[in-house]
Design a protein around this motif. Structure first.
Motif, mmCIF file in Angstrom:
data_model
loop_
_atom_site.group_PDB
_atom_site.id
_atom_site.type_symbol
_atom_site.label_atom_id
_atom_site.label_comp_id
_atom_site.label_asym_id
_atom_site.label_seq_id
_atom_site.Cartn_x
_atom_site.Cartn_y
_atom_site.Cartn_z
ATOM 1 N N ASP A 130 -6.161 -14.335 17.878
ATOM 2 C CA ASP A 130 -5.900 -12.889 17.964
ATOM 3 C C ASP A 130 -7.053 -12.047 17.456
ATOM 4 O OD1 ASP A 130 -3.472 -13.644 18.836
ATOM 5 O OD2 ASP A 130 -2.400 -13.188 16.996
ATOM 6 N N LEU A 157 -13.623 5.497 0.669
ATOM 7 C CA LEU A 157 -13.796 4.268 -0.090
ATOM 8 C C LEU A 157 -15.167 4.309 -0.737
ATOM 9 C CD1 LEU A 157 -12.527 1.711 2.544
ATOM 10 C CD2 LEU A 157 -11.344 2.405 0.485
ATOM 11 N N PRO A 203 -18.614 3.222 -1.180
ATOM 12 C CA PRO A 203 -19.450 2.421 -0.287
ATOM 13 C C PRO A 203 -20.288 1.391 -1.038
ATOM 14 C CG PRO A 203 -20.439 4.558 -0.624
ATOM 15 C CD PRO A 203 -19.177 4.552 -1.421
ATOM 16 N N ALA A 204 -20.721 0.396 -0.307
ATOM 17 C CA ALA A 204 -21.595 -0.616 -0.893
ATOM 18 C C ALA A 204 -23.002 -0.044 -1.013
ATOM 19 C CB ALA A 204 -21.601 -1.862 -0.016
ATOM 20 N N LYS A 253 -5.229 -8.289 21.077
ATOM 21 C CA LYS A 253 -5.900 -8.667 19.850
ATOM 22 C C LYS A 253 -5.550 -7.703 18.718
ATOM 23 C CE LYS A 253 -7.371 -11.858 22.149
ATOM 24 N NZ LYS A 253 -6.192 -12.690 22.252
ATOM 25 N N ALA A 254 -5.459 -8.270 17.532
ATOM 26 C CA ALA A 254 -5.031 -7.455 16.391
ATOM 27 C C ALA A 254 -6.202 -6.748 15.727
ATOM 28 C CB ALA A 254 -4.324 -8.346 15.379
ATOM 29 N N THR A 255 -7.404 -7.058 16.157
ATOM 30 C CA THR A 255 -8.567 -6.606 15.411
ATOM 31 C C THR A 255 -8.756 -5.095 15.482
ATOM 32 O OG1 THR A 255 -9.568 -8.666 16.044
ATOM 33 C CG2 THR A 255 -11.016 -7.021 15.097
ATOM 34 N N VAL A 256 -9.082 -4.547 14.347
ATOM 35 C CA VAL A 256 -9.507 -3.161 14.275
ATOM 36 C C VAL A 256 -11.011 -3.214 14.067
ATOM 37 C CG1 VAL A 256 -9.288 -1.008 13.033
ATOM 38 C CG2 VAL A 256 -7.352 -2.539 13.197
ATOM 39 N N GLN A 257 -11.770 -2.687 14.995
ATOM 40 C CA GLN A 257 -13.220 -2.852 14.902
ATOM 41 C C GLN A 257 -13.769 -1.866 13.899
ATOM 42 O OE1 GLN A 257 -15.261 -3.898 18.238
ATOM 43 N NE2 GLN A 257 -13.494 -4.705 19.328
ATOM 44 N N TYR A 258 -14.042 -2.364 12.712
ATOM 45 C CA TYR A 258 -14.126 -1.479 11.566
ATOM 46 C C TYR A 258 -15.065 -0.271 11.655
ATOM 47 C CZ TYR A 258 -15.752 0.402 7.232
ATOM 48 O OH TYR A 258 -16.198 1.257 6.282
ATOM 49 N N PRO A 259 -16.350 -0.437 11.795
ATOM 50 C CA PRO A 259 -17.123 0.800 11.601
ATOM 51 C C PRO A 259 -16.743 1.872 12.617
ATOM 52 C CG PRO A 259 -18.566 -1.110 11.771
ATOM 53 C CD PRO A 259 -17.202 -1.555 12.144
ATOM 54 N N GLU A 260 -16.347 1.453 13.807
ATOM 55 C CA GLU A 260 -15.990 2.449 14.821
ATOM 56 C C GLU A 260 -14.553 2.922 14.651
ATOM 57 O OE1 GLU A 260 -17.284 -0.648 15.986
ATOM 58 O OE2 GLU A 260 -19.323 0.112 15.860
ATOM 59 N N GLU A 281 0.835 -1.189 0.000
ATOM 60 C CA GLU A 281 0.000 0.000 0.000
ATOM 61 C C GLU A 281 0.869 1.238 0.000
ATOM 62 O OE1 GLU A 281 -3.286 -0.708 2.858
ATOM 63 O OE2 GLU A 281 -3.285 1.467 2.945
ATOM 64 N N ALA A 285 -7.520 -11.827 11.423
ATOM 65 C CA ALA A 285 -7.586 -11.187 12.724
ATOM 66 C C ALA A 285 -7.756 -9.676 12.623
ATOM 67 C CB ALA A 285 -6.337 -11.514 13.514
ATOM 68 N N ASN A 286 -7.217 -9.065 11.582
ATOM 69 C CA ASN A 286 -7.233 -7.607 11.564
ATOM 70 C C ASN A 286 -8.617 -7.039 11.297
ATOM 71 O OD1 ASN A 286 -4.543 -8.584 11.095
ATOM 72 N ND2 ASN A 286 -4.025 -6.424 10.908
ATOM 73 N N ARG A 318 -17.051 -10.576 14.279
ATOM 74 C CA ARG A 318 -17.702 -9.604 15.151
ATOM 75 C C ARG A 318 -19.167 -9.447 14.769
ATOM 76 N NH1 ARG A 318 -15.725 -4.699 14.136
ATOM 77 N NH2 ARG A 318 -14.720 -5.402 12.242
ATOM 78 N N PRO A 351 -18.360 -2.238 -4.501
ATOM 79 C CA PRO A 351 -17.408 -1.879 -5.550
ATOM 80 C C PRO A 351 -15.976 -2.106 -5.094
ATOM 81 C CG PRO A 351 -18.166 0.070 -4.434
ATOM 82 C CD PRO A 351 -18.856 -1.076 -3.785
ATOM 83 N N ASP A 360 -18.583 -3.426 4.980
ATOM 84 C CA ASP A 360 -19.610 -2.442 4.688
ATOM 85 C C ASP A 360 -20.791 -3.108 3.981
ATOM 86 O OD1 ASP A 360 -20.079 0.228 5.056
ATOM 87 O OD2 ASP A 360 -19.763 0.663 2.934
ATOM 88 N N TYR A 410 -24.323 -4.517 -3.754
ATOM 89 C CA TYR A 410 -23.120 -4.525 -4.583
ATOM 90 C C TYR A 410 -21.995 -3.871 -3.803
ATOM 91 C CZ TYR A 410 -26.406 -5.229 -8.411
ATOM 92 O OH TYR A 410 -27.385 -5.713 -9.217
ATOM 93 N N ARG A 465 -8.699 1.308 10.043
ATOM 94 C CA ARG A 465 -7.296 1.015 9.945
ATOM 95 C C ARG A 465 -6.633 2.131 9.157
ATOM 96 N NH1 ARG A 465 -4.961 -3.622 7.185
ATOM 97 N NH2 ARG A 465 -2.992 -3.956 8.221
ATOM 98 N N GLU A 466 -5.424 2.406 9.540
ATOM 99 C CA GLU A 466 -4.689 3.465 8.862
ATOM 100 C C GLU A 466 -4.420 3.047 7.422
ATOM 101 O OE1 GLU A 466 -0.563 5.716 9.515
ATOM 102 O OE2 GLU A 466 -1.269 4.484 11.176
ATOM 103 N N ARG A 467 -4.647 3.995 6.530
ATOM 104 C CA ARG A 467 -4.327 3.714 5.131
ATOM 105 C C ARG A 467 -3.195 4.622 4.703
ATOM 106 N NH1 ARG A 467 -9.966 2.873 4.488
ATOM 107 N NH2 ARG A 467 -10.396 5.032 4.019
#
Lengths: 170, 168, 416, 355, 169, 184
Positions: free
Chosen positions: D40, E142, E144-145, E42-49, C168, F59-60, F65, F141, F152, F139, E52-54
């Motif tokens: 994890d 991004l 969105p769906a 834990k490695a998880t990034v809880q997405y909607p809240e 990335e 995991a990431n 969840r 994208p 999403d 859908y 992750r850094e892009r």
């Protein structure tokens, strides 16, 4: 109790009949399993819990599973076609059945029912300890003979089942 | 023996004759020459079995379509590799599209099987002696061989495409 | 049970049938069952179908069908300008897109005769080896998943995320990287990218050692894989095996060593080879290759030369944006390149790189037009998947599945 | 039996049934959480606080999913299959002693649904029937993957039952009783059977894994090979019942292991504690009840540990292959179990004659 | 087969020791590893809240940039559409009329500019092709769906960056 | 079903007044919530997007969840069909078959450009979007979408599941939709 006995008996007979009647071998086996259960029920009525449990473990739990297993395996790739029984088979069956019927009537004609001796009835006779005592004292010879027989059968089975070296088997 | 383009070509020509081995060029360090349908099978077998050459690895093969070349519309390219000498070799066979028949190599290299099926699928080249020459990637009831130059790339069922725009 | 022996479970899919009846009818044996493995079976991961003829659990014969995601790469390539083909190559072996990208770029550079500066070559090496690691770690961890050990897969997937972070940072995408350009890279390694690579080199060995610890000496796994799907070196060569699958049979053929490209001759690494060519060997060879790749990355990272990250080829390499805004000459080049009007010379080239699965070859014919006249991809998966039938015969269903995952067949590359 | 006793019994049975179901339900949740933690991840956390309503969501969804019976399936058996699996699974918790006796109104209530003198055999028999659910379901689905799963399940269960039974016999030889309550009582305090039967325990543990179809023995439903194995064709709550049955089986297996080898509700210094409490509270009854309740807690702690262990192993190990599984069962475990029986017998004889 | 190069190395394959053959050490080791992870962060990034850094160069959703004065930069040269391998970009060019200088920077501008986000493969070639720095793939957004396929055709209303945030990237 | 529409109308009445309707709608809501949090996917992964799906399971990102980490490779057990990757014309019938085998309620996500619209592969062999063979609900994208985008899409389906009436799938509109795809 009596009602239960009659219920179980009729169920046993019905299921036993269904074993013979049903066309699908898998159904037959399932009825046979139910038959074993009802017989175990009879054992429990006779206060022979050990026998009941062993009956279920050995027959319903192991032997019938194997039966089902084998039949499923054999059935796997095959169509379910109706096997037309020939006339000769039917006639032979009828004769054999009739003969059996006659023999049974002849045998049962003179039989008398032993009355239950209520006073001397020992309710513990079917329990594990008593059974064990009997098996290892009075019936030690037949018991040991039977176990030797099984051992021989087992060795034989292993010999038969053993394949040539190098052949893959599972 | 160190394999060079010269000595390999010399050896092959000595074996198969000038008539059958033509047009040897070296476009990208890999010697390329043409041969014909009669020779190709024997040639590849010879290259594999020759003790000295040991060109015994079929890297790839593919069809090519040249609609403009008369009677040489189709081409089959074979690329071989000698792992022992790390020497690569490319052989081409041209033949008319009206008679798209080639001998199969499946008896020499097992890997030729699917490659030939692919060539059949894409170009309609028929490999005689192939054990199972059917389409491999496309659906069996497809009516044409899509890699031929005259057929369009686009899926004709697409609806959202606007052709008004310039570009292609 | 099934009404008729030859009908497929998937009713209504007539297209299957023709291939299907092919071999299986011949040996008419009542004890055999046909089992349709795929195209949506979980272990096929991508899409390929195998119709197995089985005696109990033992596979007697198999008929593979492929082409379920045939996307006509070669046809598209004939209609696209050279630079637009890079995104296509991304989608071939999508587990290791950078290798495909750069293999393609090198092919075109070979055609155009462009010499790439050392720095760009080293960056390419780093990226390609990262891609190889990500490819191998997916393959090996999926082997774990298919044998029932799911957890190791997720451990190494975290590391793959780190590789993706590096991608990335280098090109702006995770999976379909479209990395680099004809003539070099599109941008230099940013400090953050360098930092990430350094970090990766620090952390990854530990994770990989842990993953190895979970499986390599575990008897259940070793028993599952030893002597499973074995193939001899002779057969493997006849089937056109390359890459780890060939090396597992004991042949040390590696394009990086035999025909070094992109400065691979500068690096010191070994070629791990197996002996029996079975699934366990393939697993070990891939494991070892990951270590070798790490070695290469470390060397390239330490010795990264200074210099430009792209070749000085204004005809082919897009001028920097600032130039385009300012100078007319650059703008013209820019237009020409984007419109695909570069003057590619007439010719044909073949270039091979060591892809994740073996020799990934690009055979390019140019007639001087804006698009390739013919671009043929030598896709290693397509070539060695033919051997699958032979490899699983006589094995069990479970073996077939492990063999499939250890071959690392990638549907995108298989069907092209 | 008096009517009050009957009522207590009925309540107790209902409670046990409820607890079994509850534990099975939440096992699915914990399985997912444990898997997540091991990997994890964080696991389900959106349905309710910390995802605690996840099992309910799954159940709700499964209940209201279209109930589907494949056209070519054997309809009756297709429905009966999961029923048997569920029935058999819930039956076996009846004989497990979850605790000692409570004294309520001067009445002793044993925390065990039925105390049959063949408790071990009862469990064993019921467990051996569990395979019917899988076999019938797998066969009735009319799908080859299901059938293969059913066949694998059958052969696996039969093979491992033998070793399991043999390893049990060693325990029975030591305790001289088939009654689970008696076996539990004999392991009073810290006198657990595991100290005498480590080998037997390991064999039993392995067999328990095999009997419950858990990794590394989850061949009947191995996803990568057989898609879903015997439950491939099942959707909606019928699938739910199979999954449920599996978790109940795990619960029962854990309970049996805790009872047979880890002293059931016994914990070290329980007598001392009871005496001390009796002194403290000046009430023998209360002390007895408190200790019993602690015992129940201890029992469940042991059970939960085993459930955790089941899941822990599930997310660590790869699975066996069919032939290797058979080999392990017949060629390794059964001889080992017989050896264990012989050793135990020898030890018992030695003890009797020497001491 | 004898080695082709001098760099080959046999992979290590030791015989299994007795302990290893007894399954247990490897199993215990494996269990140890998984237990270690059980207690790990834990490695998880809880997405909607959390997101992750892009990276700054992430190829996200398209935007049509304006220049410092708020005029659209796009000059409808069409390079982006040509460069697009997915043929996702459609545009119609128009002549700028008098009085529209504050809207469009050059004389030509795109009357309609549509990106079909479902076709787009986010390869970044359009951004690279643009000679006017008009189209960008943003790193912080991004696509969105959505529920309908038609909603994915992004016209100028959704592509052109809103007026207020005019700082250049 | 006419009944279900009646229920919906009843829901508009003030809370607590109309007993049965109130109960029915709350019940529907509960089941909707249950479905929302227990969407088991059938990962129909054919190519690149499948690899990103692996990352989503990883995991990431952790799809678990949302209660969706149990991949059901058997269509009978799945709630959402996640079509990820190119669907060639050869594959089209298979997708349809899988969809037909799924039990109601079922949803379909087309993940990525290829599944949604054919993407870059505008070729003779590729289906230009799976909505030509099965009805698609959501859908996503991207080529491939980032895991965030896949999540999403999953959340969009969750919204659908939560707000859909229990028997919406018996409604004439839905039947007509299926009929237009020639799915029984």
């Amino acid at each position: 109790m009596e009602n239960l006995f009659y219920f179980l008996s009729s169920l046993t007979l019905l299921c036993a009949l269904m074993v013979v009647i049903s066309k699908n071998p898998v159904h037959s086996i399932i009825f046979l399993i139910i038959t074993f259960f009802t017989i175990s029920g009879h054992y429990i009525l006779l206060n022979a819990q050990f026998l009941a449990a062993v009956n279920i473990i050995v027959y319903a739990g192991a032997i019938m599973v194997l039966f089902l297993f084998v039949i499923m395996f054999l059935n796997m790739g095959k169509d379910e076609r109706d096997q037309k029984t020939s006339v000769i088979t039917k006639i032979t069956g009828a004769i054999a059945g009739g003969l059996l019927f006659v023999v049974m009537i002849a045998a049962l004609k003179d039989a008398t029912l032993q009355p239950v001796d209520v006073d001397n009835f020992n309710s513990q006779i079917g329990m594990v300890e008593n059974l064990g005592q009997l098996l290892f004292t009075k019936y030690i010879l037949p018991f040991e003979l039977a176990s030797v027989l099984f051992l021989v059968a087992m060795v034989g089975a292993v010999m038969l089942g053993k394949k040539e070296t190098g052949e893959r088997h599972f | 023996m160190e394999l060079t383009n010269e000595n390999v070509l010399g050896k092959i020509i000595a074996q198969f004759g000038e008539d059958n081995i033509t047009n040897a060029v070296n476009p990208d360090g890999i010697m390329t020459f043409d041969t014909n349908r009669q020779t190709i099978h024997e040639l590849i077998k010879y290259l594999r079995d020759d003790e000295e050459l040991q060109i015994s690895f079929l890297t790839t093969m593919c069809g090519i379509h040249y609609p403009e070349q008369k009677d040489k519309e189709l081409c089959m390219m074979y690329q071989l590799h000698s792992l022992r000498h790390n020497y690569r070799l490319r052989i081409k066979v041209y033949f008319p599209i009206s008679d798209p028949v080639m001998p199969t190599l499946t008896d020499i290299y097992a890997t030729a099987n699917w490659m030939e099926r692919e060539a059949y699928d894409f170009y309609g080249i028929i490999f005689t002696g192939h054990p199972n020459l059917i389409r491999i990637l496309n659906v069996e009831d497809m009516e044409y061989h899509p890699m031929l130059k005259q057929y369009p790339l686009e899926d004709q069922t697409r609806e959202d495409k606007v052709n008004t725009f310039f570009g292609r | 049970m099934a009404t008729e022996k030859k009908t497929v479970e998937l009713d209504g899919l007539d297209t299957f049938r023709e291939n299907y009846d092919l071999k299986l009818q011949d040996e008419h044996n009542d004890n055999l069952t046909t089992l349709n493995l795929g195209p949506t079976h979980p272990a096929t991961h991508g899409i390929f179908q195998n119709i197995l003829q089985m005696n109990g659990e033992i596979i007697m014969d198999a008929v593979p069908t492929i082409g379920y995601i045939h996307r006509a790469f070669e046809k598209i390539a004939e209609r696209r300008p050279f630079y637009q083909i890079t995104p296509l190559t991304d989608r071939m072996n999508y587990c290791s897109s950078p290798i495909n990208n750069m293999g393609y770029h090198m092919t075109v550079e070979k055609l155009l005769g462009i010499e790439i500066p050392k720095r760009a070559q080293y960056i390419r090496v780093i990226m390609m080896e990262l891609a190889r690691i990500s490819d191998h770690l997916i393959c090996n961890s999926i082997l774990g998943v298919d044998s029932g050990a799911f957890t190791g897969f997720l451990y190494v997937m975290q590391e793959r995320e780190h590789i993706y972070d590096i991608y990335e940072e280098v090109c702006g995408a995770r999976l379909t990287t479209n990395m680099g350009r004809i003539g070099g890279m599109e941008r230099d390694l940013s400090p953050k990218a360098l930092h990430l690579i350094g970090e990766f080199l620090q952390r990854f060995p530990k994770v990989w050692a842990e993953f190895e610890k979970m499986l390599t000496r575990n008897r259940i796994f070793v028993d599952r894989t030893t002597d499973v799907g074995a193939i001899s070196a002779e057969r493997a060569l006849s089937y056109g095996f390359t890459g780890p699958n060939l090396r597992a049979t004991g042949v040390d053929y590696d394009v990086r060593v035999m025909n070094p490209y992109s400065s691979y001759e500068d690096f010191d690494f070994e070629i791990p080879v197996g002996s029996k060519g079975d699934t366990y060997d393939r697993f070990l060879v891939r494991n070892a290759e990951v270590w070798e790749s790490l070695k290469i990355i470390e060397q390239a990272y330490k010795n990264l030369p200074e210099g430009s990250y792209h070749a000085d080829a204004p005809h082919y390499y897009l001028p920097p944006k600032q130039e385009v805004y300012r100078s007319m000459e650059a703008l013209i080049y820019h237009f020409k390149i984007v419109m695909g009007e570069i003057n590619a010379p007439v010719g044909e080239v073949y270039h091979a790189v060591e892809g994740g699965n073996g020799e990934l070859g690009f055979y390019l014919i140019s007639d001087g037009g804006r698009t390739p006249y013919r671009l043929h991809f030598r896709r290693p998966c397509f070539i060695y998947y033919q051997a699958y039938t032979e490899m699983i015969k006589g094995g069990q269903l479970a073996d077939a599945i492990l063999t499939l995952s250890s071959l690392n067949v990638i549907a995108g590359e298989l069907d092209a | 039996m008096e009517s009050v006793d009957l009522i207590y019994k009925a309540i107790y049975i209902l409670v046990i049934f409820g607890i079994t179901l509850l534990i099975a339900t939440y096992s699915t949740y914990f399985e997912r959480k444990i898997a997540a933690f091991i990997q994890d991840r964080v696991g389900p956390n959106r349905a309710g606080p910390a995802g605690l309503l996840q099992p309910l969501a799954d159940a709700g969804k499964l209940f209201f999913k279209e109930d589907f019976i494949p056209a070519k399936a054997n309809k009756a058996l297709f429905v009966i299959g999961p029923g048997i699996a569920m029935l058999v699974a819930t039956m076996s918790s009846a004989v497990i002693p979850f605790g000692e006796n409570l004294i309520v109104d001067g009445r002793e209530i044993w925390l065990q649904a039925i105390n049959v003198n063949i408790g071990v055999l009862y469990v064993f028999g019921v467990v051996s029937l569990g395979v019917y659910g899988l076999m019938i379901g797998g066969w009735a689905s009319n799908n080859k993957f299901s059938l293969l799963g059913a066949i694998r399940a059958a052969s696996q269960n039969i093979s491992y039952e033998l070793a399991m039974g043999l390893s049990l016999i060693a325990v029975l030889m030591m305790t001289g009783s088939l009654s689970l309550r008696e076996i539990a009582e004999q392991q009073h305090g810290f006198n657990w059977n595991i100290w005498y039967q480590p080998l037997g325990f390991i064999i039993f543990l392995i067999c328990a894994f095999a009997e419950t179809n858990r990794t590394p023995f989850d061949l009947p439903e191995s996803e990568a090979e057989l898609i879903g194995g015997y439950h491939t064709e099942y959707g909606s709550m019928k699938l739910g019942m199979y999954l449920f049955a599996e978790y109940i089986n795990i619960f029962v297996a854990s309970a049996v292991m805790a009872t047979l080898y880890f002293g059931a509700y016994n914990f070290p210094f329980m007598l001392e504690l009871e005496a001390w409490l009796a002194d403290m509270l000046d009430s023998v009854v209360a002390a007895n009840n408190i200790v019993t309740m602690i015992g129940v807690g201890v029992m469940f702690a042991k059970i939960f540990f085993f459930i955790f262990f089941f899941m822990w192993v599930r997310w660590t190990l790869p699975r066996f292959r069919y032939d290797q599984l058979m080999k392990l069962g017949w060629q390794i475990l059964i001889p080992l179990a017989i050896l264990n029986v012989v050793l135990t017998g020898g030890a018992i004889l030695l003890k009797e004659h020497l001491f | 087969m004898e080695p082709l190069s001098n760099r080959s190395k046999k992979v290590q394959k030791r015989e299994m020791t007795f302990a290893e053959r007894a399954y247990l050490p490897a199993i215990a080791q494996g269990l140890g590893i998984t237990l270690k992870h059980f207690f790990k962060k834990k490695a998880t990034v809880q997405y909607p809240e959390q997101t992750r850094e892009r990276s700054d160069i992430w190829r996200g959703l398209h935007v049509l940039k304006r220049d410092e004065n708020g005029a659209e930069r796009c000059t409808a040269c069409g390079l982006c559409a040509v460069a697009c391998p997915a043929e996702a970009i459609t545009m119609i060019a128009g002549e700028r009329k008098a009085g529209e200088e504050h809207l469009y920077r050059e004389e030509k501008y795109a009357v309609t500019y549509e990106v079909n986000m479902l076709r787009c493969i986010f390869c970044g070639l359009c951004e690279e092709a643009c000679p006017k720095a008009a189209i960008f793939l943003q790193d912080d957004k991004l696509a969105p769906a959505r529920y309908e396929r038609d909603e994915f055709i992004y016209g100028k209303d959704r592509l052109v960056e809103p007026l207020k945030t005019t700082e250049t990237k | 079903m006419s009944e279900s529409t009646k229920d919906i109308q009843l829901a508009e009445a003030p809370d607590g007044i109309s007993g049965a309707g109130f109960f029915a709608t709350s019940f529907e809501k509960v089941i909707g919530l249950a479905r929302k949090h227990s969407l088991w996917p059938l990962p129909f992964a054919t190519s690149c997007c499948g690899i990103e799906y692996m990352a989503t399971m990883g995991a990431n990102y952790d799809i678990s969840r949302f209660g969706s980490e149990r991949p059901s490779f058997s269509p009978r057990q799945a709630d959402i069909l996640m079509v990820m990757g190119t669907i060639a014309k050869k594959m089209g019938p298979v997708v349809k078959q899988v969809y037909e085998q799924m039990a109601e309620p079922r949803w379909v996500i087309a993940v990525g450009a290829c599944a949604s619209s054919g993407g870059i592969f505008d070729t003779y062999s590729v289906l230009q979007g799976i909505d030509r063979v099965v009805p698609v609900d959501v859908y996503v994208p991207g080529c491939p979408p980032r895991p965030e985008q896949i999540l999403d899409g999953l959340m969009r389906v969750q919204d659908l599941a939560a707000n859909e009436s229990l028997r919406r799938r018996d409604s004439p509109e839905y039947q007509a939709l299926l009929a237009s795809y020639n799915i029984k």
